[in-house]
Motif scaffolding. Structure first.
Motif, PDB file in Angstrom:
ATOM      1  N   SER A  28       0.859  -1.179   0.000  1.00  0.00           N
ATOM      2  CA  SER A  28       0.000   0.000   0.000  1.00  0.00           C
ATOM      3  C   SER A  28       0.900   1.235   0.000  1.00  0.00           C
ATOM      4  O   SER A  28       2.111   1.112   0.197  1.00  0.00           O
ATOM      5  N   GLN A  29       0.315   2.390  -0.243  1.00  0.00           N
ATOM      6  CA  GLN A  29       1.068   3.645  -0.306  1.00  0.00           C
ATOM      7  C   GLN A  29       2.205   3.555  -1.325  1.00  0.00           C
ATOM      8  O   GLN A  29       3.339   3.962  -1.059  1.00  0.00           O
ATOM      9  N   ILE A  30       1.908   3.013  -2.479  1.00  0.00           N
ATOM     10  CA  ILE A  30       2.915   2.765  -3.514  1.00  0.00           C
ATOM     11  C   ILE A  30       3.447   4.082  -4.080  1.00  0.00           C
ATOM     12  O   ILE A  30       2.676   4.994  -4.386  1.00  0.00           O
ATOM     13  N   ALA A  31       4.739   4.156  -4.218  1.00  0.00           N
ATOM     14  CA  ALA A  31       5.391   5.334  -4.783  1.00  0.00           C
ATOM     15  C   ALA A  31       4.934   5.526  -6.233  1.00  0.00           C
ATOM     16  O   ALA A  31       4.835   4.557  -6.988  1.00  0.00           O
ATOM     17  N   GLY A  93       7.403  -0.727  -5.371  1.00  0.00           N
ATOM     18  CA  GLY A  93       8.090   0.549  -5.241  1.00  0.00           C
ATOM     19  C   GLY A  93       9.013   0.704  -4.055  1.00  0.00           C
ATOM     20  O   GLY A  93       9.694   1.711  -3.923  1.00  0.00           O
ATOM     21  N   SER A  94       9.052  -0.294  -3.166  1.00  0.00           N
ATOM     22  CA  SER A  94       9.982  -0.231  -2.034  1.00  0.00           C
ATOM     23  C   SER A  94      11.342  -0.754  -2.483  1.00  0.00           C
ATOM     24  O   SER A  94      11.515  -1.196  -3.620  1.00  0.00           O
ATOM     25  N   LEU A 123      14.267  -2.983   4.519  1.00  0.00           N
ATOM     26  CA  LEU A 123      13.209  -2.600   3.592  1.00  0.00           C
ATOM     27  C   LEU A 123      12.935  -1.116   3.808  1.00  0.00           C
ATOM     28  O   LEU A 123      12.595  -0.704   4.922  1.00  0.00           O
ATOM     29  N   VAL A 124      13.105  -0.321   2.761  1.00  0.00           N
ATOM     30  CA  VAL A 124      12.810   1.103   2.807  1.00  0.00           C
ATOM     31  C   VAL A 124      11.533   1.324   2.003  1.00  0.00           C
ATOM     32  O   VAL A 124      11.425   0.875   0.866  1.00  0.00           O
ATOM     33  N   PHE A 125      10.582   2.007   2.612  1.00  0.00           N
ATOM     34  CA  PHE A 125       9.324   2.263   1.932  1.00  0.00           C
ATOM     35  C   PHE A 125       9.555   3.190   0.746  1.00  0.00           C
ATOM     36  O   PHE A 125      10.362   4.117   0.807  1.00  0.00           O
ATOM     37  N   GLY A 126       8.824   2.939  -0.338  1.00  0.00           N
ATOM     38  CA  GLY A 126       8.948   3.764  -1.531  1.00  0.00           C
ATOM     39  C   GLY A 126       8.540   5.202  -1.255  1.00  0.00           C
ATOM     40  O   GLY A 126       7.592   5.459  -0.522  1.00  0.00           O
ATOM     41  N   PRO A 127       9.252   6.159  -1.844  1.00  0.00           N
ATOM     42  CA  PRO A 127       8.939   7.573  -1.623  1.00  0.00           C
ATOM     43  C   PRO A 127       7.625   7.972  -2.302  1.00  0.00           C
ATOM     44  O   PRO A 127       7.446   7.737  -3.493  1.00  0.00           O
ATOM     45  N   ARG A 128       6.739   8.576  -1.534  1.00  0.00           N
ATOM     46  CA  ARG A 128       5.425   8.951  -2.051  1.00  0.00           C
ATOM     47  C   ARG A 128       5.426  10.293  -2.772  1.00  0.00           C
ATOM     48  O   ARG A 128       4.476  10.619  -3.474  1.00  0.00           O
TER      49      ARG A 128
END
Length: 150
Positions: A28-31, A93-94, A123-128
């Motif tokens: 979720s919250q995909i870059a 996107g992460s 794991l780094v979350f993809g930038p939004r």
């Protein structure tokens, strides 16, 4: 050498949904795709790196490897072989990065990512957005520094 994160701001909003451990990624919250591509453009321009198939992630991940003979970090700093970073496909996107444990903890505390449940990777979350892109890019550069120095 001591590594620690820069002035890492707290990531705003809720945490994205994450699955794992295999595959381990964001759901979720995909870059946005163009932000992912800007990140990849920067990543692939890091000196003495090359893109090659990932040795640890899903087949469509784009992986960065450090060229043989460059850098003096021990093999255990890499995810496998000379791979130190990979960006997951657009639907995720992460990315996973090789970083020191102290940085992993700082990133988790600031809500930018999570340690991999099985491997020694972050794991780094993809930038939004573009502001988050700058934070994620700083983390990529820190990972690069980690695998290029003793």
């Amino acid at each position: 050498m001591t590594f620690h994160a820069f002035a890492l701001p707290r990531r705003q909003g809720s945490l994205p949904d994450v699955i794992g451990p295999a595959p381990h990624g964001q759901r979720s919250q995909i870059a946005p795709v163009m932000v992912q591509e800007e990140l990849w453009f920067r990543m692939r321009a890091l000196p003495f790196t090359y893109m090659a198939p990932t040795l640890v992630s899903v087949s469509h991940a784009r992986a960065l490897h450090l060229a043989e003979g460059f850098g003096s970090a021990p093999p255990e700093r890499f995810q496998r072989g000379r791979e130190f970073a990979h960006l997951h496909p657009h639907h995720d996107g992460s990315l996973h990065l090789s970083v020191p444990g102290s940085v992993m903890k700082e990133v988790e505390d600031a809500r930018w990512g999570l340690p991999h449940p099985v491997q020694d990777a972050l794991l780094v979350f993809g930038p939004r957005d573009r502001q988050e892109l700058e934070v994620v890019w700083d983390l990529v550069q820190l990972s690069y520094e980690w695998v290029t120095t003793a």
